[in-house]
Design an enzyme around this catalytic site. Structure first.
Site, PDB file in Angstrom:
ATOM      1  N   SER A 114      55.185  39.902  31.619  1.00  0.00           N
ATOM      2  CA  SER A 114      53.880  40.108  32.248  1.00  0.00           C
ATOM      3  C   SER A 114      54.038  39.986  33.759  1.00  0.00           C
ATOM      4  O   SER A 114      55.041  39.486  34.249  1.00  0.00           O
ATOM      5  CB  SER A 114      52.845  39.090  31.735  1.00  0.00           C
ATOM      6  OG  SER A 114      53.168  37.786  32.164  1.00  0.00           O
ATOM      7  N   CYS A 115      53.012  40.461  34.462  1.00  0.00           N
ATOM      8  CA  CYS A 115      52.972  40.349  35.928  1.00  0.00           C
ATOM      9  C   CYS A 115      51.499  40.274  36.332  1.00  0.00           C
ATOM     10  O   CYS A 115      50.698  39.684  35.615  1.00  0.00           O
ATOM     11  CB  CYS A 115      53.709  41.525  36.585  1.00  0.00           C
ATOM     12  SG  CYS A 115      52.983  43.148  36.238  1.00  0.00           S
ATOM     13  N   LEU A 116      51.135  40.883  37.421  1.00  0.00           N
ATOM     14  CA  LEU A 116      49.742  40.861  37.872  1.00  0.00           C
ATOM     15  C   LEU A 116      48.898  41.893  37.130  1.00  0.00           C
ATOM     16  O   LEU A 116      47.851  41.580  36.588  1.00  0.00           O
ATOM     17  CB  LEU A 116      49.660  41.111  39.379  1.00  0.00           C
ATOM     18  CG  LEU A 116      48.251  41.177  39.958  1.00  0.00           C
ATOM     19  CD1 LEU A 116      47.578  39.819  39.849  1.00  0.00           C
ATOM     20  CD2 LEU A 116      48.283  41.660  41.391  1.00  0.00           C
ATOM     21  N   PHE A 143      48.191  39.169  34.555  1.00  0.00           N
ATOM     22  CA  PHE A 143      47.476  37.931  34.849  1.00  0.00           C
ATOM     23  C   PHE A 143      46.017  38.198  35.202  1.00  0.00           C
ATOM     24  O   PHE A 143      45.139  37.399  34.869  1.00  0.00           O
ATOM     25  CB  PHE A 143      48.165  37.154  35.972  1.00  0.00           C
ATOM     26  CG  PHE A 143      47.500  35.837  36.232  1.00  0.00           C
ATOM     27  CD1 PHE A 143      47.680  34.773  35.366  1.00  0.00           C
ATOM     28  CD2 PHE A 143      46.673  35.663  37.333  1.00  0.00           C
ATOM     29  CE1 PHE A 143      47.051  33.554  35.582  1.00  0.00           C
ATOM     30  CE2 PHE A 143      46.036  34.459  37.555  1.00  0.00           C
ATOM     31  CZ  PHE A 143      46.224  33.397  36.688  1.00  0.00           C
TER      32      PHE A 143
END
Length: 155
Positions: A114-116, A143
């Site tokens: 995952s990331c932003l 996120f």
């Protein structure tokens, strides 16, 4: 990098999503993401990630450390910035544990990145696949979606 770097990265990620929407025609960003993800079979939704976290998955957040410090993280995720991922996934298990205080994922482990907002996690996914990881997925909502959905659930 400070907030300016984060804002620029977010702008680039959102520009990528807008391009995907414009190429796909009318529809929401989430509809486009679902189409892109279902075609590849390598995407997980918010609900799927919550369910997967109840099992033995390895969740790697590829945002920068300052992003985690400033904005928070998804529980039980390991932070390995995208810039470190190539080296991290090729470390010895002992070095990985020493660096990240977690078990190193094997090529057969179920790993979710995952990331932003899904752009860096997709890059991480592609890289892991190129190294031979067979059970890898990414959380395209990132996120941003996690924080919004968790906030709504707590109301």
């Amino acid at each position: 990098r400070g907030p300016c770097g984060w804002q620029r990265r977010r702008e680039l990620e959102l520009a990528s999503l807008r391009l995907a929407v414009s190429l796909a025609g009318p529809g929401s960003v989430s509809a486009v993401l679902r189409k892109l993800c279902s075609a590849a079979g390598r995407c997980v939704s918010y609900e799927e990630l919550k369910d997967l976290k109840k099992n033995n998955i390895i969740h790697i957040d590829v945002r920068e450390r300052w992003e985690i410090d400033r904005f928070g993280r998804i529980p039980e995720s390991i932070n390995i910035p995208l810039s470190e991922l190539a080296e991290a996934l090729q470390m010895s298990p002992g070095d990985f544990r020493e660096q990240y205080h977690q078990k190193m994922p094997t090529k057969a482990d179920h790993v979710v990145f995952s990331c932003l907002a899904g752009v860096r996690s997709k890059q991480a996914l592609d890289f892991a696949v190129s190294l031979g990881f067979s059970r890898v997925q990414h959380y395209a909502g990132g996120f941003e979606e996690w924080a919004k959905r968790e906030h709504l659930e707590k109301k």
